[in-house]
Design a protein around this motif. Structure first.
Motif, PDB file in Angstrom:
ATOM      1  N   LYS A 154      14.354   5.579  -6.170  1.00 28.19           N
ATOM      2  CA  LYS A 154      13.745   4.524  -6.992  1.00 28.19           C
ATOM      3  C   LYS A 154      12.389   4.971  -7.528  1.00 28.19           C
ATOM      4  O   LYS A 154      12.024   4.670  -8.654  1.00 28.19           O
ATOM      5  CB  LYS A 154      13.580   3.238  -6.184  1.00 28.19           C
ATOM      6  CG  LYS A 154      14.856   2.475  -5.977  1.00 28.19           C
ATOM      7  CD  LYS A 154      14.578   1.197  -5.203  1.00 28.19           C
ATOM      8  CE  LYS A 154      15.865   0.437  -4.934  1.00 28.19           C
ATOM      9  NZ  LYS A 154      15.616  -0.763  -4.120  1.00 28.19           N
ATOM     10  N   LEU A 155      11.659   5.688  -6.700  1.00 32.02           N
ATOM     11  CA  LEU A 155      10.326   6.158  -7.068  1.00 32.02           C
ATOM     12  C   LEU A 155      10.377   7.317  -8.064  1.00 32.02           C
ATOM     13  O   LEU A 155       9.487   7.484  -8.879  1.00 32.02           O
ATOM     14  CB  LEU A 155       9.573   6.594  -5.803  1.00 32.02           C
ATOM     15  CG  LEU A 155       8.137   7.045  -5.936  1.00 32.02           C
ATOM     16  CD1 LEU A 155       7.255   5.894  -6.375  1.00 32.02           C
ATOM     17  CD2 LEU A 155       7.643   7.590  -4.610  1.00 32.02           C
ATOM     18  N   SER A 160       1.164   7.135  -6.501  1.00 33.71           N
ATOM     19  CA  SER A 160       0.019   7.923  -6.980  1.00 33.71           C
ATOM     20  C   SER A 160       0.240   9.417  -6.737  1.00 33.71           C
ATOM     21  O   SER A 160      -0.155  10.254  -7.559  1.00 33.71           O
ATOM     22  CB  SER A 160      -1.289   7.443  -6.347  1.00 33.71           C
ATOM     23  OG  SER A 160      -1.287   7.631  -4.954  1.00 33.71           O
ATOM     24  N   TYR A 161       0.903   9.767  -5.642  1.00 32.25           N
ATOM     25  CA  TYR A 161       1.219  11.176  -5.394  1.00 32.25           C
ATOM     26  C   TYR A 161       2.307  11.658  -6.351  1.00 32.25           C
ATOM     27  O   TYR A 161       2.280  12.799  -6.811  1.00 32.25           O
ATOM     28  CB  TYR A 161       1.628  11.403  -3.934  1.00 32.25           C
ATOM     29  CG  TYR A 161       0.414  11.578  -3.049  1.00 32.25           C
ATOM     30  CD1 TYR A 161      -0.077  12.841  -2.764  1.00 32.25           C
ATOM     31  CD2 TYR A 161      -0.268  10.488  -2.534  1.00 32.25           C
ATOM     32  CE1 TYR A 161      -1.208  13.018  -1.979  1.00 32.25           C
ATOM     33  CE2 TYR A 161      -1.397  10.639  -1.749  1.00 32.25           C
ATOM     34  CZ  TYR A 161      -1.859  11.906  -1.476  1.00 32.25           C
ATOM     35  OH  TYR A 161      -2.988  12.063  -0.710  1.00 32.25           O
ATOM     36  N   ARG A 162       3.246  10.790  -6.687  1.00 34.38           N
ATOM     37  CA  ARG A 162       4.272  11.164  -7.660  1.00 34.38           C
ATOM     38  C   ARG A 162       3.649  11.431  -9.033  1.00 34.38           C
ATOM     39  O   ARG A 162       3.952  12.414  -9.691  1.00 34.38           O
ATOM     40  CB  ARG A 162       5.329  10.055  -7.784  1.00 34.38           C
ATOM     41  CG  ARG A 162       6.485  10.485  -8.713  1.00 34.38           C
ATOM     42  CD  ARG A 162       7.157   9.328  -9.421  1.00 34.38           C
ATOM     43  NE  ARG A 162       6.230   8.709 -10.336  1.00 34.38           N
ATOM     44  CZ  ARG A 162       6.201   7.419 -10.605  1.00 34.38           C
ATOM     45  NH1 ARG A 162       7.029   6.589 -10.034  1.00 34.38           N
ATOM     46  NH2 ARG A 162       5.327   6.930 -11.442  1.00 34.38           N
ATOM     47  N   VAL A 163       2.741  10.558  -9.435  1.00 30.86           N
ATOM     48  CA  VAL A 163       2.095  10.678 -10.738  1.00 30.86           C
ATOM     49  C   VAL A 163       1.295  11.976 -10.841  1.00 30.86           C
ATOM     50  O   VAL A 163       1.278  12.624 -11.886  1.00 30.86           O
ATOM     51  CB  VAL A 163       1.193   9.445 -11.011  1.00 30.86           C
ATOM     52  CG1 VAL A 163       0.297   9.667 -12.211  1.00 30.86           C
ATOM     53  CG2 VAL A 163       2.052   8.200 -11.183  1.00 30.86           C
ATOM     54  N   ARG A 164       0.660  12.389  -9.753  1.00 26.20           N
ATOM     55  CA  ARG A 164      -0.197  13.585  -9.782  1.00 26.20           C
ATOM     56  C   ARG A 164       0.467  14.817  -9.172  1.00 26.20           C
ATOM     57  O   ARG A 164      -0.186  15.820  -8.918  1.00 26.20           O
ATOM     58  CB  ARG A 164      -1.517  13.269  -9.074  1.00 26.20           C
ATOM     59  CG  ARG A 164      -2.273  12.163  -9.833  1.00 26.20           C
ATOM     60  CD  ARG A 164      -3.632  11.923  -9.325  1.00 26.20           C
ATOM     61  NE  ARG A 164      -4.525  13.028  -9.606  1.00 26.20           N
ATOM     62  CZ  ARG A 164      -5.791  13.067  -9.196  1.00 26.20           C
ATOM     63  NH1 ARG A 164      -6.289  12.063  -8.518  1.00 26.20           N
ATOM     64  NH2 ARG A 164      -6.547  14.103  -9.467  1.00 26.20           N
ATOM     65  N   GLY A 213       0.789  -1.228   0.000  1.00 21.86           N
ATOM     66  CA  GLY A 213       0.000   0.000   0.000  1.00 21.86           C
ATOM     67  C   GLY A 213       0.817   1.271   0.000  1.00 21.86           C
ATOM     68  O   GLY A 213       0.486   2.230  -0.693  1.00 21.86           O
ATOM     69  N   TRP A 214       1.915   1.301   0.763  1.00 16.91           N
ATOM     70  CA  TRP A 214       2.733   2.524   0.825  1.00 16.91           C
ATOM     71  C   TRP A 214       3.334   2.852  -0.531  1.00 16.91           C
ATOM     72  O   TRP A 214       3.428   4.008  -0.905  1.00 16.91           O
ATOM     73  CB  TRP A 214       3.832   2.401   1.897  1.00 16.91           C
ATOM     74  CG  TRP A 214       4.724   1.213   1.733  1.00 16.91           C
ATOM     75  CD1 TRP A 214       4.578  -0.007   2.329  1.00 16.91           C
ATOM     76  CD2 TRP A 214       5.888   1.117   0.921  1.00 16.91           C
ATOM     77  NE1 TRP A 214       5.582  -0.863   1.928  1.00 16.91           N
ATOM     78  CE2 TRP A 214       6.406  -0.197   1.065  1.00 16.91           C
ATOM     79  CE3 TRP A 214       6.549   2.005   0.074  1.00 16.91           C
ATOM     80  CZ2 TRP A 214       7.540  -0.632   0.398  1.00 16.91           C
ATOM     81  CZ3 TRP A 214       7.686   1.555  -0.584  1.00 16.91           C
ATOM     82  CH2 TRP A 214       8.166   0.255  -0.417  1.00 16.91           C
ATOM     83  N   LYS A 215       3.708   1.823  -1.280  1.00 14.46           N
ATOM     84  CA  LYS A 215       4.293   2.068  -2.610  1.00 14.46           C
ATOM     85  C   LYS A 215       3.232   2.615  -3.563  1.00 14.46           C
ATOM     86  O   LYS A 215       3.483   3.558  -4.309  1.00 14.46           O
ATOM     87  CB  LYS A 215       4.898   0.781  -3.159  1.00 14.46           C
ATOM     88  CG  LYS A 215       5.649   0.994  -4.451  1.00 14.46           C
ATOM     89  CD  LYS A 215       6.372  -0.270  -4.871  1.00 14.46           C
ATOM     90  CE  LYS A 215       7.180  -0.026  -6.119  1.00 14.46           C
ATOM     91  NZ  LYS A 215       7.891  -1.235  -6.533  1.00 14.46           N
ATOM     92  N   LYS A 216       2.035   2.030  -3.495  1.00 13.16           N
ATOM     93  CA  LYS A 216       0.932   2.502  -4.341  1.00 13.16           C
ATOM     94  C   LYS A 216       0.589   3.957  -3.994  1.00 13.16           C
ATOM     95  O   LYS A 216       0.392   4.787  -4.877  1.00 13.16           O
ATOM     96  CB  LYS A 216      -0.290   1.605  -4.144  1.00 13.16           C
ATOM     97  CG  LYS A 216      -1.471   1.991  -4.996  1.00 13.16           C
ATOM     98  CD  LYS A 216      -2.644   1.054  -4.782  1.00 13.16           C
ATOM     99  CE  LYS A 216      -3.827   1.510  -5.597  1.00 13.16           C
ATOM    100  NZ  LYS A 216      -5.009   0.679  -5.352  1.00 13.16           N
TER     101      LYS A 216
END
Length: 108
Positions: free
Chosen positions: A41-42, A9-13, A2-5
């Protein structure tokens, strides 16, 4: 996990947060080296804060019972430094909730 997801999602937006002049800050009880590695990595542009002593975790009452980790929460803090909204669980993983709260008016 969950933490990665959530962080992905915050990185994408992230650009949407910049458009409304909002800052994204990831806070975790992980150590700085672990956070630095994950941030790289993210490919995240936002700040990461290591709360290894649990100071912020205690302050915002996010510590999970019987564990030394924080639960998944998103706090939207206004320019007046007051909390405008809090999201937990799956809502914390969806940046749309936090973006919506960024548009909320400041309470007197």
């Amino acid at each position: 996990p969950g933490w990665k997801k959530e962080l992905t999602s915050y990185r994408v937006r992230y650009d949407e947060f910049e458009k409304v002049k909002a800052q994204v800050i990831a806070i975790s009880t992980d150590d700085l080296a672990t956070q630095k590695e994950f941030k790289e990595k993210l490919g995240a542009k936002y700040a990461f804060i290591a709360d290894t002593k649990g100071v912020l975790t205690k302050l915002y009452k996010t510590k999970m019972p019987l564990l030394n980790i924080a639960s998944r929460n998103t706090f939207v803090v206004g320019q007046d430094r007051k909390i405008k909204a809090v999201y937990s669980g799956s809502e914390a993983m969806d940046p749309g909730f936090a973006l919506g709260a960024c548009a909320l008016p400041v309470k007197p």
